[in-house]
Scaffold this active site. Structure first.
Site, PDB file in Angstrom:
ATOM      1  N   PRO A  29      14.242  24.060   8.262  1.00  0.00           N
ATOM      2  CG  PRO A  29      12.754  23.036   9.748  1.00  0.00           C
ATOM      3  CD  PRO A  29      12.810  23.900   8.507  1.00  0.00           C
ATOM      4  CB  CYS A  30      18.367  21.361   6.498  1.00  0.00           C
ATOM      5  SG  CYS A  30      19.447  22.762   6.785  1.00  0.00           S
TER       6      CYS A  30
END
Length: 189
Positions: free
Chosen positions: A143-144
């Site tokens: 989940p950048c």
């Protein structure tokens, strides 16, 4: 998302309430995830820009479950992608450490590039962390979008739509980034 059936390589384009998304997988796990585009063709073009994306479309059980989870996420549900197998063959140790630290962030939880670097054992490498996240092949699962710049600023985002897409994804998770709305900004305290 435990897998009882063998993982076979393939790809899929799925329609969600926020647009078409794409995934590709190998025998080891997820290799690519394309965030929303307006058309199926645009997603397929992005998927096949990368070498080694298989043309097969047969979906193992874990992929069917992942597709359902992606659709649920796109519809605003709290989804945990931490159990999704990922295939990061060819990714260097620094990026692997950054990705591992990012995967520990839960739905609606954010941190800064500097703090993520520190959690990954690479304190002081905020810019390099940003570059590693910009090369993330499986956004959402890694989940950048949950990593922010210092001072609560949105930071960059290499997916289609750039930081506006990042902000929308965070909003779906109940996270607001930036200054307060104009109505609240007018108070003097």
């Amino acid at each position: 998302m435990q897998n009882a059936s063998p993982i076979t390589a393939g790809h899929a384009v799925l329609e969600t309430v926020i647009g078409f998304m794409g995934i590709a997988w190998s025998e080891k796990g997820l290799t690519r995830l394309c965030l929303p585009e307006r058309s199926r063709d645009a997603v397929e073009r992005r998927l096949f820009r990368h070498a080694g994306v298989p043309s097969a479309t047969e979906q193992p059980k874990w992929v069917i479950e992942l597709i359902a989870s992606i659709k649920a996420y796109a519809a605003g549900e709290d989804v945990d992608f931490s159990g999704v197998p990922v295939d990061l063959d060819g990714v260097d140790d620094f990026r692997l450490a950054i990705y591992d630290a990012a995967r520990k962030l839960g739905f609606g939880e954010t941190t800064t590039y500097g703090e993520l670097a520190k959690r990954a054992g690479h304190a002081g490498l905020a810019r390099e962390t940003g570059a590693a996240l910009g090369a993330n092949p499986v956004p959402l699962v890694i989940p950048c979008h949950r990593i922010l710049a210092a001072g609560g600023k949105i930071g960059g985002f290499s997916a289609p739509g750039g930081s506006a897409t990042k902000e929308k994804m965070l909003a779906m998770e109940g996270v607001r980034v930036g200054p307060p709305p104009a109505a609240q900004a007018s108070f003097g305290f």
